[in-house]
Design an enzyme around this catalytic site. Structure first.
Site, PDB file in Angstrom:
ATOM      1  CG  ASP A  91       6.589 -78.256-113.871  1.00  0.00           C
ATOM      2  OD1 ASP A  91       6.005 -78.949-113.010  1.00  0.00           O
ATOM      3  OD2 ASP A  91       7.685 -77.695-113.673  1.00  0.00           O
ATOM      4  CB  SER A 123      13.071 -81.502-124.080  1.00  0.00           C
ATOM      5  OG  SER A 123      13.802 -81.718-122.893  1.00  0.00           O
ATOM      6  CB  THR A 124       9.091 -80.740-127.874  1.00  0.00           C
ATOM      7  OG1 THR A 124       7.826 -81.083-127.305  1.00  0.00           O
ATOM      8  CG2 THR A 124       9.903 -81.991-128.108  1.00  0.00           C
ATOM      9  N   GLY A 125       8.792 -78.003-125.573  1.00  0.00           N
ATOM     10  CA  GLY A 125       8.110 -76.725-125.376  1.00  0.00           C
ATOM     11  C   GLY A 125       9.130 -75.651-125.039  1.00  0.00           C
ATOM     12  CE1 TYR A 139      13.778 -75.936-119.428  1.00  0.00           C
ATOM     13  CE2 TYR A 139      14.126 -78.301-119.205  1.00  0.00           C
ATOM     14  CZ  TYR A 139      14.046 -77.047-118.631  1.00  0.00           C
ATOM     15  OH  TYR A 139      14.243 -76.894-117.277  1.00  0.00           O
TER      16      TYR A 139
HETATM   17  N1  AR6 Z   1      -0.788 -82.099-121.621  1.00  0.00           N
HETATM   18  C1  AR6 Z   1       0.093 -82.606-122.500  1.00  0.00           C
HETATM   19  N2  AR6 Z   1       1.081 -81.886-123.053  1.00  0.00           N
HETATM   20  C2  AR6 Z   1       1.178 -80.584-122.703  1.00  0.00           C
HETATM   21  C3  AR6 Z   1       0.306 -79.966-121.787  1.00  0.00           C
HETATM   22  C4  AR6 Z   1      -0.733 -80.790-121.233  1.00  0.00           C
HETATM   23  N3  AR6 Z   1      -1.605 -80.318-120.351  1.00  0.00           N
HETATM   24  N4  AR6 Z   1       0.678 -78.667-121.647  1.00  0.00           N
HETATM   25  C5  AR6 Z   1       1.732 -78.471-122.470  1.00  0.00           C
HETATM   26  N5  AR6 Z   1       2.034 -79.617-123.104  1.00  0.00           N
HETATM   27  P1  AR6 Z   1       6.892 -77.799-121.767  1.00  0.00           P
HETATM   28  P2  AR6 Z   1       9.725 -78.601-121.645  1.00  0.00           P
HETATM   29  C6  AR6 Z   1       3.104 -79.906-124.075  1.00  0.00           C
HETATM   30  O1  AR6 Z   1       7.266 -76.394-122.060  1.00  0.00           O
HETATM   31  O2  AR6 Z   1       9.943 -78.175-123.047  1.00  0.00           O
HETATM   32  C7  AR6 Z   1       8.253 -75.651-117.687  1.00  0.00           C
HETATM   33  O3  AR6 Z   1       8.154 -74.308-117.329  1.00  0.00           O
HETATM   34  C8  AR6 Z   1       3.662 -78.774-124.871  1.00  0.00           C
HETATM   35  O4  AR6 Z   1       2.847 -78.495-125.994  1.00  0.00           O
HETATM   36  O5  AR6 Z   1       5.790 -78.051-120.802  1.00  0.00           O
HETATM   37  O6  AR6 Z   1      10.289 -79.900-121.179  1.00  0.00           O
HETATM   38  C9  AR6 Z   1       9.073 -76.455-116.688  1.00  0.00           C
HETATM   39  O7  AR6 Z   1       8.947 -75.969-115.371  1.00  0.00           O
HETATM   40  C10 AR6 Z   1       5.015 -79.333-125.311  1.00  0.00           C
HETATM   41  O8  AR6 Z   1       4.874 -80.105-126.480  1.00  0.00           O
HETATM   42  O9  AR6 Z   1       8.183 -78.645-121.212  1.00  0.00           O
HETATM   43  C11 AR6 Z   1      10.476 -76.283-117.210  1.00  0.00           C
HETATM   44  O10 AR6 Z   1      11.055 -75.094-116.740  1.00  0.00           O
HETATM   45  C12 AR6 Z   1       5.371 -80.296-124.181  1.00  0.00           C
HETATM   46  O11 AR6 Z   1       4.214 -80.378-123.354  1.00  0.00           O
HETATM   47  C13 AR6 Z   1      10.295 -76.212-118.708  1.00  0.00           C
HETATM   48  O12 AR6 Z   1       8.970 -75.741-118.918  1.00  0.00           O
HETATM   49  C14 AR6 Z   1       6.548 -79.881-123.351  1.00  0.00           C
HETATM   50  O13 AR6 Z   1       6.545 -78.474-123.162  1.00  0.00           O
HETATM   51  C15 AR6 Z   1      10.420 -77.578-119.357  1.00  0.00           C
HETATM   52  O14 AR6 Z   1      10.325 -77.432-120.752  1.00  0.00           O
END
Ligand code: AR6
Length: 184
Positions: free
Chosen positions: A40, A129-131, A133
């Site tokens: 995000d 959701s795998t970061g 969340y």
């Molecule tokens: N390109 C592709 N994947 C990525 C990138 C990128 N540039 N950066 C991170 N990832 P997350 P969530 C991967 O935490 O779990 C935010 O603060 C990362 O390695 O981004 O859905 C939002 O505002 C992981 O595998 O999203 C929400 O508050 C994946 O993206 C919350 O985090 C998702 O990790 C959402 O959490």
């Protein structure tokens, strides 16, 4: 890795989703739509203020209380290579007995449906959701892949769906699960 399903190519790649040249990239957002960390944060940083302004407009009109988990909305891509950003909210992992799988599947399905309804041909997903969340990658990847498979079996129009995994480990998990789900 590339899989063909009807008229659609499904690709699994390792990389940065903000660098993808597709009609739409999907953002793993939170209900505020005001940005955050992870993917995000990267999308808003690189896409610029136009995306945030459109998100504010969506909040002011369609979703004053925030975007519910599993729903999806669309903005332009701002300065990104992608024309559009589809913002969806995945579930927070709370152990697996709180309808997490249902909501994660909805997040993928509603994003695909929104892309299709706008006549878009190509879409790229991060691992929703795998970061932050906390959804376990082995479970989340099965839902991501099987939801896309079910959607493409039912619906036509999309020509390319790309899963963009940020880490080598996530990339390996997705390839392994895809070979099982698509019986390769
Ligand atoms: N390109 C592709 N994947 C990525 C990138 C990128 N540039 N950066 C991170 N990832 P997350 P969530 C991967 O935490 O779990 C935010 O603060 C990362 O390695 O981004 O859905 C939002 O505002 C992981 O595998 O999203 C929400 O508050 C994946 O993206 C919350 O985090 C998702 O990790 C959402 O959490």
């Amino acid at each position: 890795m590339e899989i063909k399903l009807k008229n659609c190519r499904i690709k699994i790649v390792q990389g940065d989703i903000t660098e993808q040249t597709v009609d739409a990239i999907v953002n793993a957002a939170n209900p505020t739509l005001m940005g955050g960390g992870g993917v995000d944060g990267a999308i808003h940083r690189k896409g610029g203020n136009k995306i945030l302004e459109e998100c504010k407009q969506i909040r002011a009109t369609l979703y004053p209380n925030g975007l519910p988990t599993g729903e999806a909305v669309i903005t332009s891509g701002g300065n990104l290579k992608a024309k559009y950003v589809i913002h969806t909210v995945g579930p927070i992992w709370k152990g697996g007995n709180n309808r997490e799988a249902e909501f994660l599947s909805k997040a993928y399905w509603n994003s695909l449906n929104l892309a299709k309804s706008r006549g878009l041909k190509s879409i790229a997903f991060p691992s929703i959701s795998t970061g932050a969340y906390g959804y376990p990658i082995d479970k989340a990847s099965v839902i991501a892949l099987s939801t896309v498979k079910n959607f493409l079996e039912k619906e036509n129009g999309l020509e390319e769906v790309i899963f963009v995994l940020f880490t080598a480990k996530d990339f390996e998990v997705y390839k392994q699960k895809a070979s099982e789900i698509f019986s390769l």
